[in-house]
Design a protein around this motif. Structure first.
Motif, PDB file in Angstrom:
ATOM      1  N   ALA A 275       9.889  -2.284   1.444  1.00  0.00           N
ATOM      2  CA  ALA A 275       9.612  -3.487   2.209  1.00  0.00           C
ATOM      3  C   ALA A 275       8.160  -3.546   2.683  1.00  0.00           C
ATOM      4  O   ALA A 275       7.633  -4.613   2.938  1.00  0.00           O
ATOM      5  CB  ALA A 275      10.536  -3.564   3.417  1.00  0.00           C
ATOM      6  N   ASN A 276       7.530  -2.392   2.776  1.00  0.00           N
ATOM      7  CA  ASN A 276       6.152  -2.358   3.262  1.00  0.00           C
ATOM      8  C   ASN A 276       5.185  -2.625   2.103  1.00  0.00           C
ATOM      9  O   ASN A 276       5.111  -1.863   1.143  1.00  0.00           O
ATOM     10  CB  ASN A 276       5.883  -0.980   3.879  1.00  0.00           C
ATOM     11  CG  ASN A 276       4.537  -0.912   4.544  1.00  0.00           C
ATOM     12  OD1 ASN A 276       3.597  -1.581   4.126  1.00  0.00           O
ATOM     13  ND2 ASN A 276       4.440  -0.124   5.589  1.00  0.00           N
ATOM     14  N   GLY A 277       4.460  -3.722   2.217  1.00  0.00           N
ATOM     15  CA  GLY A 277       3.542  -4.109   1.148  1.00  0.00           C
ATOM     16  C   GLY A 277       2.501  -3.043   0.851  1.00  0.00           C
ATOM     17  O   GLY A 277       2.062  -2.891  -0.289  1.00  0.00           O
ATOM     18  N   ALA A 278       2.120  -2.299   1.880  1.00  0.00           N
ATOM     19  CA  ALA A 278       1.114  -1.261   1.676  1.00  0.00           C
ATOM     20  C   ALA A 278       1.630  -0.190   0.726  1.00  0.00           C
ATOM     21  O   ALA A 278       0.895   0.317  -0.117  1.00  0.00           O
ATOM     22  CB  ALA A 278       0.740  -0.640   3.021  1.00  0.00           C
ATOM     23  N   VAL A 279       2.896   0.140   0.855  1.00  0.00           N
ATOM     24  CA  VAL A 279       3.480   1.140  -0.040  1.00  0.00           C
ATOM     25  C   VAL A 279       3.497   0.598  -1.467  1.00  0.00           C
ATOM     26  O   VAL A 279       3.146   1.291  -2.423  1.00  0.00           O
ATOM     27  CB  VAL A 279       4.912   1.502   0.412  1.00  0.00           C
ATOM     28  CG1 VAL A 279       5.570   2.426  -0.591  1.00  0.00           C
ATOM     29  CG2 VAL A 279       4.891   2.142   1.776  1.00  0.00           C
ATOM     30  N   VAL A 280       3.870  -0.662  -1.599  1.00  0.00           N
ATOM     31  CA  VAL A 280       3.950  -1.256  -2.938  1.00  0.00           C
ATOM     32  C   VAL A 280       2.569  -1.263  -3.593  1.00  0.00           C
ATOM     33  O   VAL A 280       2.419  -0.846  -4.743  1.00  0.00           O
ATOM     34  CB  VAL A 280       4.522  -2.687  -2.845  1.00  0.00           C
ATOM     35  CG1 VAL A 280       4.568  -3.318  -4.225  1.00  0.00           C
ATOM     36  CG2 VAL A 280       5.898  -2.671  -2.221  1.00  0.00           C
ATOM     37  N   LEU A 281       1.581  -1.687  -2.861  1.00  0.00           N
ATOM     38  CA  LEU A 281       0.233  -1.732  -3.438  1.00  0.00           C
ATOM     39  C   LEU A 281      -0.262  -0.335  -3.801  1.00  0.00           C
ATOM     40  O   LEU A 281      -0.872  -0.139  -4.850  1.00  0.00           O
ATOM     41  CB  LEU A 281      -0.744  -2.374  -2.462  1.00  0.00           C
ATOM     42  CG  LEU A 281      -0.795  -3.896  -2.482  1.00  0.00           C
ATOM     43  CD1 LEU A 281      -1.813  -4.400  -1.484  1.00  0.00           C
ATOM     44  CD2 LEU A 281      -1.141  -4.418  -3.861  1.00  0.00           C
ATOM     45  N   ALA A 282       0.044   0.627  -2.944  1.00  0.00           N
ATOM     46  CA  ALA A 282      -0.402   1.990  -3.227  1.00  0.00           C
ATOM     47  C   ALA A 282       0.279   2.514  -4.485  1.00  0.00           C
ATOM     48  O   ALA A 282      -0.347   3.183  -5.313  1.00  0.00           O
ATOM     49  CB  ALA A 282      -0.101   2.890  -2.036  1.00  0.00           C
ATOM     50  N   THR A 283       1.567   2.184  -4.648  1.00  0.00           N
ATOM     51  CA  THR A 283       2.290   2.612  -5.846  1.00  0.00           C
ATOM     52  C   THR A 283       1.667   1.978  -7.090  1.00  0.00           C
ATOM     53  O   THR A 283       1.473   2.632  -8.116  1.00  0.00           O
ATOM     54  CB  THR A 283       3.767   2.196  -5.752  1.00  0.00           C
ATOM     55  OG1 THR A 283       4.252   2.555  -4.478  1.00  0.00           O
ATOM     56  CG2 THR A 283       4.582   2.861  -6.827  1.00  0.00           C
ATOM     57  N   ILE A 284       1.350   0.714  -6.979  1.00  0.00           N
ATOM     58  CA  ILE A 284       0.747   0.016  -8.111  1.00  0.00           C
ATOM     59  C   ILE A 284      -0.555   0.688  -8.509  1.00  0.00           C
ATOM     60  O   ILE A 284      -0.845   0.887  -9.687  1.00  0.00           O
ATOM     61  CB  ILE A 284       0.530  -1.468  -7.746  1.00  0.00           C
ATOM     62  CG1 ILE A 284       1.877  -2.163  -7.677  1.00  0.00           C
ATOM     63  CG2 ILE A 284      -0.378  -2.144  -8.751  1.00  0.00           C
ATOM     64  CD1 ILE A 284       1.826  -3.573  -7.186  1.00  0.00           C
ATOM     65  N   LYS A 285      -1.305   1.076  -7.513  1.00  0.00           N
ATOM     66  CA  LYS A 285      -2.560   1.742  -7.812  1.00  0.00           C
ATOM     67  C   LYS A 285      -2.314   3.028  -8.599  1.00  0.00           C
ATOM     68  O   LYS A 285      -3.014   3.306  -9.580  1.00  0.00           O
ATOM     69  CB  LYS A 285      -3.302   2.051  -6.514  1.00  0.00           C
ATOM     70  CG  LYS A 285      -4.632   2.721  -6.760  1.00  0.00           C
ATOM     71  CD  LYS A 285      -5.394   2.946  -5.475  1.00  0.00           C
ATOM     72  CE  LYS A 285      -6.724   3.602  -5.785  1.00  0.00           C
ATOM     73  NZ  LYS A 285      -7.516   3.849  -4.601  1.00  0.00           N
ATOM     74  N   VAL A 286      -1.323   3.791  -8.177  1.00  0.00           N
ATOM     75  CA  VAL A 286      -1.006   5.034  -8.891  1.00  0.00           C
ATOM     76  C   VAL A 286      -0.656   4.715 -10.341  1.00  0.00           C
ATOM     77  O   VAL A 286      -1.169   5.332 -11.274  1.00  0.00           O
ATOM     78  CB  VAL A 286       0.172   5.761  -8.211  1.00  0.00           C
ATOM     79  CG1 VAL A 286       0.557   6.986  -9.009  1.00  0.00           C
ATOM     80  CG2 VAL A 286      -0.193   6.153  -6.809  1.00  0.00           C
ATOM     81  N   PHE A 287       0.199   3.731 -10.534  1.00  0.00           N
ATOM     82  CA  PHE A 287       0.643   3.390 -11.886  1.00  0.00           C
ATOM     83  C   PHE A 287      -0.537   2.975 -12.757  1.00  0.00           C
ATOM     84  O   PHE A 287      -0.668   3.409 -13.895  1.00  0.00           O
ATOM     85  CB  PHE A 287       1.670   2.251 -11.822  1.00  0.00           C
ATOM     86  CG  PHE A 287       3.061   2.715 -11.504  1.00  0.00           C
ATOM     87  CD1 PHE A 287       3.261   3.831 -10.724  1.00  0.00           C
ATOM     88  CD2 PHE A 287       4.167   2.048 -11.996  1.00  0.00           C
ATOM     89  CE1 PHE A 287       4.543   4.276 -10.426  1.00  0.00           C
ATOM     90  CE2 PHE A 287       5.448   2.482 -11.711  1.00  0.00           C
ATOM     91  CZ  PHE A 287       5.634   3.590 -10.921  1.00  0.00           C
TER      92      PHE A 287
END
Lengths: 843, 392
Positions: A275-287
């Motif tokens: 739910a936390n957008g920051a986590v999602v964006l950080a994951t995207i960066k890793v990918f």
């Protein structure tokens, strides 16, 4: 981001009691309470402390009560203690000697039986930031890291980082980093682990910057995959914030093989649902980082992250949408196809704040392609009538940008012309600027546009940019616009009322252009313009007018070549953002640079203005001419000292010459023949890098300068270029030529996504280019970057073209460097090469 | 460096700093999403402490409490714990409306700090309720952008499932929805054909941190140990197959330069047994409106000059019916004004209880707890207008 102490808080507002007496009163009360053992002493202390804190917050200087506060600090009440810690923390730095007084009770509290007190005391102790108290910090920190309570360990971990900032040596001498690392890999509590990671990252980063050996040492820690996997396997236990940190770390991971990449991606995939957008964006960066070198997986990642990103745009506060949109914009720059079918997600809502709207407009511009241009432009046209004027302007510009991207120009030109009928000042002004840019790229539309533009009265346009654009068109297309000379004349008459120097500059040039196209009708206006221009107070206007005047005096035909050179349609407008810039920023995905990068882009807006200057300067020929005239006229100082009236006379004299051809230069100035002016021009060009090796060169130069044929104002299409189907060039000669020849052209172009994918096998590109008579002489590189050297030969001549082509498959962009024996044909060859390249992968 | 902040400032609308807390000196390139999210969450935390009224007065009267919280939620620029449930365990003060403030002791529970960092960070142990109840609210907001020609330009539903749990112990919950993928997976696991019936496709889902995401990915079931009290379980987004609750058919005629005729017809297209509440239709009119007159088949309409709109309110709007408003607007004729007036879109507000624009339904909510108590589950649905805009 440096925290600046706000002035508003410093100066007490008038409603507050004046500081001094209040502080004295508080001091008095504290002193009474210090030794009091009365049953309600705790409550009283609490109240007085509260007042002290309120004063402090309001900006009143309460540092005078420091001693009394410390005296009262011995209390069992946690809230009072916290206030005391806060007070001490706020004032210790400014009063290091007094801070020493607090050490005692803080150290005692660090040994309290209540973990809360231990933690709070330790935090305050580390926050004092007084260098000479460092010695008192180390012991509590070392014990804190081993505390049975996770709360204390968590605080001690961050405390270690604080200590490092106060005194790096003290931190390293106590071997705190090693303890932190041990704790990070073993502590059962996730927040302790996270804080250890925070602290270690900070210490390591700074250490690495300080010394080589430390950097190598730390490099070893980072490379150890054990560190990554320990943390990633536990990621679900971490708080959402700590997850961001772990993910940030994971994006630095250098996987040793593809299996590791897939392991990590499997481990993290469900984070995209967080739910936390920051986590999602950080994951995207890793990918994105992990798959950088795997083109096909990289594409799949783009597909996978689409839905979560679109959700983030719509969810949360507008500020969050804004930051997510900035990232989308960045992604779209690299993968334009990504959101092309989701364009509707970027339609503006009436209620969106304007900074979100603005970015949405940019997204719409960026994702426009053949399939969706019609819908997008229709939507953008809706916004042109928006109540929010800046957004309306922005949307008109967006329409123009899409038009310049070459999709469905036909329909867009119609729409733009419709804007002109809306009869709103700002709409008209913006549209005129765009029509001007469009015409420079697509001269074939001039007829349609001029018909409409001709009907616009310049009196209705107030904005300098719009007015300048209209004047430019009047000058450039004066032969097609019946009234052009008279409109210009009218404008010149109101010279004094024209406040913008930009408009006056354009007016000067336009009248000059018009003069050469329709001499008899413009003569009078030209005289008046030059006179007005020379007496203008603005330095640039004055200089340009004087320059034109002397140019005319020197040789009208030279002047014509300067003002009205044959123009080629602009193929690509200079773009501010280089691809390197975009790539660099991409490394900083999910950081503040992303939004601020877009901000700076705004500030430096004006790719068109830049290229505008280029055309005004005209094709290279002007520089040498400039030099000549300047030299020549320096000899004639009298001219510079002419009074205004004299100049006016001169001006009329100039325009008295009935036409260009019959005009005679003033006798005191020897008009050098065309030929004599040619050698400097040629040599100047040689130095700027157009190679002249064969007999062709003279013709080529003449062509470029428009010198060969004096009576050829119309732009001539470049000769069609055909390539030799079987050129032969051995590598040795190639290398020699590459070394000798100067760079003719350097360009960037894009590949089709299919082409980028097909590049997995570089041989296929080589075969493809061979089919277009372009041979490869060398190739190499690792995904995603490939480098090729190509050559080709002009049919029937010995002139070769050499190309260095660097392709990045991840961004589907190619950078071309073209060197040619015959520099004049380089442009045509480049077009040929790019069209061949763009077809790659499509068949 | 993934630091979120070097300081936090509280400003009022004039830009005065009311209170600030400096954590450290300048930080490098901060994590942008994290920073924004942190601020938003922090505001939510303060709101929950001040009972929703987080305004200048609340700040001025609670400096100490705010400092205490600022100390706990961030340390040296790194976000720590922002969960109101946990923080309220050990940061309490008078003036706080918190379920825990009734506890007599001023001192924190000795092991409260252990809870702060425990493995199930969102729930504390040892909760006991006499009556075990769960309230589920499915709240959807439907966003629509309709062109003046009546075609849907953009339409989507963002929904959230809000949950209020009053459950004892450490219960395990499992929620079943009628989403397509979940149902297919279930049928596959139980090796029987999927039940026919309306299923919906969720475009994207995000969950509260309590949801076991691994299990969601493998089995497509939503299972979780809920926090105590109120929280947002999941959010979802749907773009396909949206049921629009209302259709709006506007006709606006400009008669000359000083008169306009506006006719708006609104049709409700949800079930006849349902009804919408608080329907508001805002029809923009030009700034120079002088006089208005209305006729409505239901509800009341009036001209609101501050937002330059005709506002038509209908308290209760039954399903499968329609209502119309016709209005005449007289304008002051002005010389300077150009002929064209850019019409902003018509905006609509409404709430439709027991209706979901997405068609989402809760199929089951199972509660397991080792003591095996019975629970009562309450499920409500409501659809609200998000940004419901009709261009005219």
């Amino acid at each position: 981001m440096a925290p600046t102490v706000p002035t508003a808080a410093k100066s007490a507002s008038p409603s507050q009691p004046s500081g001094k007496s209040e502080v004295a009163d508080l001091k008095q009360q504290l002193r009474q309470l210090a030794g009091s053992r009365a049953p309600d002493a705790d409550d009283q202390r609490r109240d007085v402390f509260k007042r002290v804190i309120s004063c402090m917050t309001a900006g009143i200087d309460v540092s005078a009560a420091f001693g009394e506060m410390v005296m009262c600090s011995a209390t069992s009440d946690v809230v009072t203690k916290k206030m005391c810690y806060l007070y001490v923390g706020a004032h210790a730095r400014a009063h290091p000697d007094l801070a020493l007084l607090t050490i005692n009770f803080l150290q005692r509290d660090c040994r309290d039986q209540d973990p809360t007190i231990r933690g709070l005391a330790l935090r305050s102790l580390c926050s004092l930031r007084v260098p000479n108290l460092v010695e008192y910090l180390v012991t509590p920190l070392t014990t804190g890291l081993k505390d049975p309570s996770a709360y204390v360990r968590m605080i001690a971990a961050v405390g270690a980082a604080k200590l490092y900032h106060i005194s790096a040596t003290a931190c390293l001498d106590a071997d705190l980093p090693a303890s932190l690392k041990a704790l990070m890999l073993s502590d059962p509590d996730a927040q302790v682990v996270a804080n250890c990671l925070h602290a270690l990252q900070e210490i390591w980063t700074l250490e690495a910057a300080n010394s080589e050996s430390a950097a190598r040492e730390i490099e070893r820690h980072y490379i150890a995959s054990q560190l990554y996997f320990t943390l990633l396997n536990r990621i679900k236990e971490f708080s959402e914030w700590a997850q961001c940190t772990v993910l940030e770390l994971a994006s630095k991971f250098l996987p040793s093989d593809n299996n590791e990449i897939f392991d990590i991606m499997n481990l993290l995939e469900d984070r995209l649902q967080h739910a936390n957008g920051a986590v999602v964006l950080a994951t995207i960066k890793v990918f994105l980082h992990l798959t950088m070198s795997m083109t096909d997986v990289h594409q799949q990642v783009y597909e996978r992250i689409k839905a979560p990103l679109l959700t983030l745009v719509g969810a949360g506060s507008p500020e969050q949408s804004y930051s997510v949109l900035c990232h989308l914009h960045l992604l779209v720059m690299r993968a334009p196809m990504l959101f092309s079918s989701d364009y509707k997600s970027f339609y503006c809502q009436f209620s969106d704040p304007s900074y979100v709207k603005k970015l949405k407009l940019e997204m719409l511009t960026a994702i426009a392609n053949e399939s969706n241009t019609y819908e997008i432009v229709t939507e953008l046209c809706e916004y042109a009538g928006n109540v929010d004027v800046p957004i309306a302007r922005e949307s008109i510009r967006a329409v123009g940008k899409i038009a310049l991207q070459q999709y469905d120009v036909n329909a867009i030109v119609d729409r733009l012309l419709q804007f002109l009928e809306m009869d709103k000042d700002y709409v008209t002004a913006e549209t005129l600027v765009l029509v001007k840019d469009l015409l420079r790229k697509y001269p074939q539309w001039s007829h349609d546009c001029i018909a409409v533009v001709g009907n616009i009265s310049s009196k209705n346009i107030q904005e300098p940019k719009g007015k300048a654009a209209l004047i430019w068109m009047l000058g450039e297309y004066s032969q097609d616009m019946h009234d052009a000379p008279y409109i210009l004349e009218g404008l010149v008459e109101n010279w004094d009322e024209e406040h913008s120097p930009e408009v006056r500059l354009h007016l000067l040039t336009a009248v000059m252009k018009c003069f050469f196209k329709r001499p008899p009708e413009t003569q009078k206006a030209l005289g008046a313009t030059l006179a007005a221009g020379i007496s203008d107070t603005h330095q640039d206007v004055h200089d340009r007018a004087l320059f034109y005047y002397r140019l005319l005096q020197y040789d009208p035909s030279v002047a014509e070549r300067v003002v009205n050179p044959p123009k080629q349609a602009v193929s690509v407008f200079a773009d501010m953002q280089s691809s390197e810039m975009k790539d660099r920023i991409f490394d900083e995905f999910n950081s503040l640079s992303v939004p601020s990068y877009l901000f700076t882009d705004k500030d430096h807006r004006g790719p068109f203005e830049y290229s505008e200057d280029l055309t005004n300067l005209t094709v290279g020929a002007e520089d040498p001419e400039n030099v000549i005239s300047a030299q020549r006229y320096q000899e004639n100082d009298n001219d510079l000292l002419l009074s205004t009236s004299d100049k006016e006379d001169n001006g009329t004299r100039v325009s008295n010459g009935s036409s260009t051809s019959s005009y005679n230069a003033p006798s005191d100035l020897i008009s050098p023949s065309l030929l004599s002016s040619q050698p400097p021009a040629e040599s100047a060009l040689m130095t700027t890098g157009v190679p002249t090796s064969s007999s062709l060169s003279n013709f080529g130069l003449d062509d470029l300068l428009g010198l060969g044929v004096t009576e050829a104002p119309a732009p001539r299409p470049p000769p069609a270029l055909t390539l030799n189907s079987k050129p032969v060039l051995d590598p040795g000669t190639f290398q020699r030529k590459w070394g000798q020849l100067a760079l003719s052209l350097s360009q960037e172009c894009s590949l089709s996504p299919q082409g980028a994918a097909a590049l997995m096998n570089p041989q296929s590109l080589i075969r493809h280019m061979q089919g277009n008579y372009i041979q490869c002489i060398a190739s190499g590189g690792q995904p995603p970057n490939y480098k090729f050297f190509f050559y080709a030969q002009k049919d029937g001549v010995t002139a070769f073209f050499l190309v260095e082509c660097i392709i990045n498959t991840a961004s589907a962009k190619a950078q071309l460097k073209i060197k040619a024996d015959d520099g004049t044909a380089a442009e045509a060859f480049s077009t040929l090469f790019q069209s061949a390249l763009s077809k790659f992968g499509l068949s | 460096m993934p630091v979120a902040a070097s300081a936090i400032y509280f400003l009022n609308l004039r830009g005065d700093v009311l209170i600030n807390r400096l954590y450290r000196d300048d930080v490098g390139n901060a994590n942008v999403a994290c920073a924004f999210k942190f601020v938003v969450e922090a505001v939510a935390l303060f709101k929950s402490y001040f009972g929703g009224n987080f305004d200048e007065d609340a700040i001025r009267n609670n400096f100490v409490l705010i400092y205490e919280l600022l100390d706990e939620i961030m340390d040296f620029g790194y976000p720590q714990n922002l969960s109101p449930e946990i923080l309220k365990l050990y940061i309490t003060q008078e003036g706080v409306r918190s379920p825990f403030s009734s506890k007599p002791s001023d001192k924190p529970v000795p092991n409260a700090t252990l809870q702060v960092t425990g493995a199930v960070g969102w729930r504390r142990e040892g909760l006991v309720y006499k009556k075990n109840e769960v309230f589920l609210d499915i709240v959807e907001s439907v966003n629509l952008l309709m062109s003046s020609k009546g075609s849907v330009l953009r339409c989507d539903v963002t929904g959230k499932i809000l949950m209020k749990c009053f459950l004892s112990g450490m219960p395990d919950l499992k929620l079943g929805l009628n989403d397509k993928i979940g149902l297919e997976k279930e049928a596959q696991l139980k090796s029987r054909p999927a039940k026919s019936g309306k299923t919906i496709e969720l475009d994207d889902v995000t969950f509260h941190q309590c949801v076991n995401l691994t299990r969601f990915n493998s089995e497509k079931t939503v299972s979780f140990v809920p926090p105590d009290g109120e929280f947002e379980l999941m959010k979802y987004r749907i773009t396909e197959g949206v049921n629009l609750p209302f259709r709006v058919l506007p006709t606006i005629k400009e008669l000359g330069r000083t008169r306009m005729e506006i006719n708006v017809k609104v049709k409700s297209v949800f079930g006849a047994k349902m009804f919408a509440l608080g329907v508001v239709v805002k029809v923009p009119v030009p700034k120079q409106t002088a006089k208005t007159s209305f006729q409505t088949t239901s509800g009341k309409a009036k001209y609101n000059a501050s937002i330059d709109s005709l506002v038509w309110k209908i308290r209760k709007f039954p399903g499968q019916t329609e209502a119309t408003m016709s209005a005449e607007v007289e304008l002051i004729s002005t010389m300077g004004e150009k002929k064209s007036w850019n019409r902003p879109p018509i905006q609509m507000e409404f709430q439709v209880p027991m209706f979901t624009a997405s068609g989402l339904r809760v199929r089951f909510l199972k509660v397991w707890e080792k003591s095996g108590y019975n629970t009562v589950e309450w499920v409500r649905y409501i659809t609200r207008a998000g940004s419901y805009e009709i261009r005219c």
